[in-house]
Design an enzyme around this catalytic site. Structure first.
Site, PDB file in Angstrom:
ATOM      1  N   CYS A 299      -7.189  12.524  17.137  1.00 54.26           N
ATOM      2  CA  CYS A 299      -8.247  12.452  17.749  1.00 54.26           C
ATOM      3  C   CYS A 299      -8.366  12.118  19.129  1.00 54.26           C
ATOM      4  CB  CYS A 299      -9.213  11.206  16.860  1.00 54.26           C
ATOM      5  SG  CYS A 299     -10.725  11.037  17.778  1.00 54.26           S
TER       6      CYS A 299
ATOM      7  N   ASN B  80       0.792  -1.034  -0.035  1.00 57.16           N
ATOM      8  CA  ASN B  80      -0.125   0.200  -0.194  1.00 57.16           C
ATOM      9  C   ASN B  80       0.858   1.096  -0.175  1.00 57.16           C
ATOM     10  OD1 ASN B  80      -1.616   2.161   0.616  1.00 57.16           O
ATOM     11  ND2 ASN B  80      -2.580   1.037   2.419  1.00 57.16           N
TER      12      ASN B  80
ATOM     13  N   ASP C  67      -9.789   0.910  -4.342  1.00 55.19           N
ATOM     14  CA  ASP C  67     -10.597   1.563  -3.348  1.00 55.19           C
ATOM     15  C   ASP C  67     -12.118   1.801  -3.680  1.00 55.19           C
ATOM     16  OD1 ASP C  67      -9.145   1.038  -0.917  1.00 55.19           O
ATOM     17  OD2 ASP C  67      -8.897   3.357  -0.615  1.00 55.19           O
TER      18      ASP C  67
ATOM     19  N   GLY D 219     -11.164   7.010  10.406  1.00 52.63           N
ATOM     20  CA  GLY D 219      -9.520   6.986  10.762  1.00 52.63           C
ATOM     21  C   GLY D 219      -9.207   8.469  10.564  1.00 52.63           C
TER      22      GLY D 219
ATOM     23  N   ASN E 214     -11.406   2.176  18.221  1.00 53.31           N
ATOM     24  CA  ASN E 214     -10.915   2.632  19.470  1.00 53.31           C
ATOM     25  C   ASN E 214     -11.439   3.644  20.309  1.00 53.31           C
ATOM     26  OD1 ASN E 214      -8.828   0.602  19.324  1.00 53.31           O
ATOM     27  ND2 ASN E 214      -7.921   1.832  17.700  1.00 53.31           N
TER      28      ASN E 214
END
EC number: 2.7.2.1
Length: 398
Positions: free
Chosen positions: A282, A9, A146, A208, A333
């Site tokens: 974040c 990637n 994608d 994300g 998370n």
């Protein structure tokens, strides 16, 4: 026959890599080369423990891949000698690629043609593909796009209300991103609910540093928040998401901003970074919510935008929503963000199980709503590398 797949990637300044067994999903190697083209270029990997090395001043993708082959893989011959194919994540496939493709000269040309739609990503993918072909000339390479999962969107979802010839002649339309992740989550929900993929209706939130929402009807993408580029949609780490397009003219004509400055601001200085004026992280926003004005402001805007998208996408599913799912670094998370978003959707009869939500962090998964909730919400860890490995194995004939 071995089904070990090297998954690559290539980002604009990074190279993420993994060796995945497409048959059982086992990950034998994972790593990341980052800060490429900069003095601090480095590479980190997991193989019999954690390791890190400097790549040298200004090292590029070619040097990172060479280090991976000549140093990392060379230390584990049973891996390098059993690699069977190479799978590449490619951000943008335009309308040309509706599914993964075995890389030929024609496919490579198609990826190059789509570079105008993803100028930061597709050129890096091409570099990675060519470097991989040079390092492993005997192995087949596969491109996994994608955008491919979103090619099932109806015209009403992907067209912009612009002069139609801009679409016909220049391909200006909604394409969407994170398709590989949205596909993986759709399959996982089907498995968890014991339903065929073709019967699954979900709204998936991939959160994300880049973030998008996808409405999935009967196992297919019918709408998604990212557009022509990954800039549209949700509030992200450094990207603004949806704004009034006239803001751009105001910045240029009234405030004297150059086009380059506006582009940099919208893609690299906005989102959480812009709202906090401190960071795109974040975790800062979450840890300081209710205590620091900038963190509270950023989190409220982030959650408002996300809840609004989820609520809107219920209209595309025509009466049945099997689950709302959260994935990605933030989605998996951040219990506070999940709870804030779901509480804003109480009109749909959603009830959060705060204890279950708190447990579903750092690799934890599962349902985070109560038994009385009309619609279940779930946390599911995404695995884009596995999807890429499986598609690569299939197309390479492994």
């Amino acid at each position: 026959m071995s089904k070990l797949v090297l998954v690559l990637n290539c980002g604009s300044s990074s190279l993420k890599f993994a060796v995945v067994d497409a048959e059982n999903g086992a990950e034998h190697l994972s790593g990341l080369a980052e800060c490429l083209h900069l003095p601090e270029a480095r590479i980190k990997w997991k193989l019999d423990g954690k390791h890190e090395a400097q790549l040298g001043n200004g090292a590029a993708h070619e040097e990172a891949l060479a280090f991976m082959v000549e140093t990392i893989l060379a230390s584990k011959p049973e891996l390098s000698e059993n690699l069977a194919a190479i799978g590449h994540r490619v951000v943008h496939g335009g309308e040309q690629f509706t599914q993964s493709a075995l890389i030929t000269d024609e496919v490579l040309k198609g990826i190059e043609d789509c570079a105008t739609l993803a100028p930061l990503h597709n050129p890096a993918h091409i570099i990675g593909i060519k470097a991989a072909q040079k390092s492993f000339p005997a192995l087949k390479n596969v491109a996994v796009f994608d955008t491919a999962f979103h090619q099932t969107m109806p015209e009403e979802a992907y067209l912009y209300a612009l002069p139609y010839n801009l679409y016909k002649e220049h391909g200006i339309r909604r394409y969407g991103m994170h398709g590989t992740s949205h596909l993986f989550i759709t399959r996982e929900v089907a498995s968890l609910l014991n339903k065929p993929v073709e019967e699954v209706n979900i709204i998936n939130c991939h959160l994300g540093n880049g973030a998008s929402v996808c409405a999935v009807k009967n196992g297919q993408s019918v709408d998604t928040s990212m557009g022509l580029t990954p800039l549209e949609g949700l509030v992200m780490g450094t990207r603004c998401g949806d704004i009034d397009p006239a803001i751009i003219f105001h910045l240029h004509d009234t405030l004297g901003y150059s086009v380059e400055k506006i582009n940099t601001m919208l893609t690299k200085e906005s989102g959480l970074a812009g709202l906090t004026e401190v960071t795109s992280d974040c975790r800062f926003v979450e840890d300081n919510y209710g205590q620091k004005e900038e963190a509270t402001r950023a989190m409220d805007v982030f959650c408002h935008r996300l809840a609004k998208y989820v609520a809107g996408y219920t209209a595309t599913l025509e009466g049945r929503l099997d689950a709302i799912t959260f994935t990605g670094g933030i989605g998996e998370n951040s219990a506070p963000i999940r709870e804030m978003v779901l509480n804003r959707l109480g009109i749909f009869g959603i009830e959060v199980d705060s204890e279950a939500n708190l447990k579903a962090r750092f690799g934890g998964e599962g349902v985070i709503t109560t038994a009385n909730s009309r619609i279940p919400a779930m946390v599911i860890s995404t695995n884009e590398e596995l999807v890429i490995a499986e598609d690569t194995a299939r197309l390479a004939g492994l």
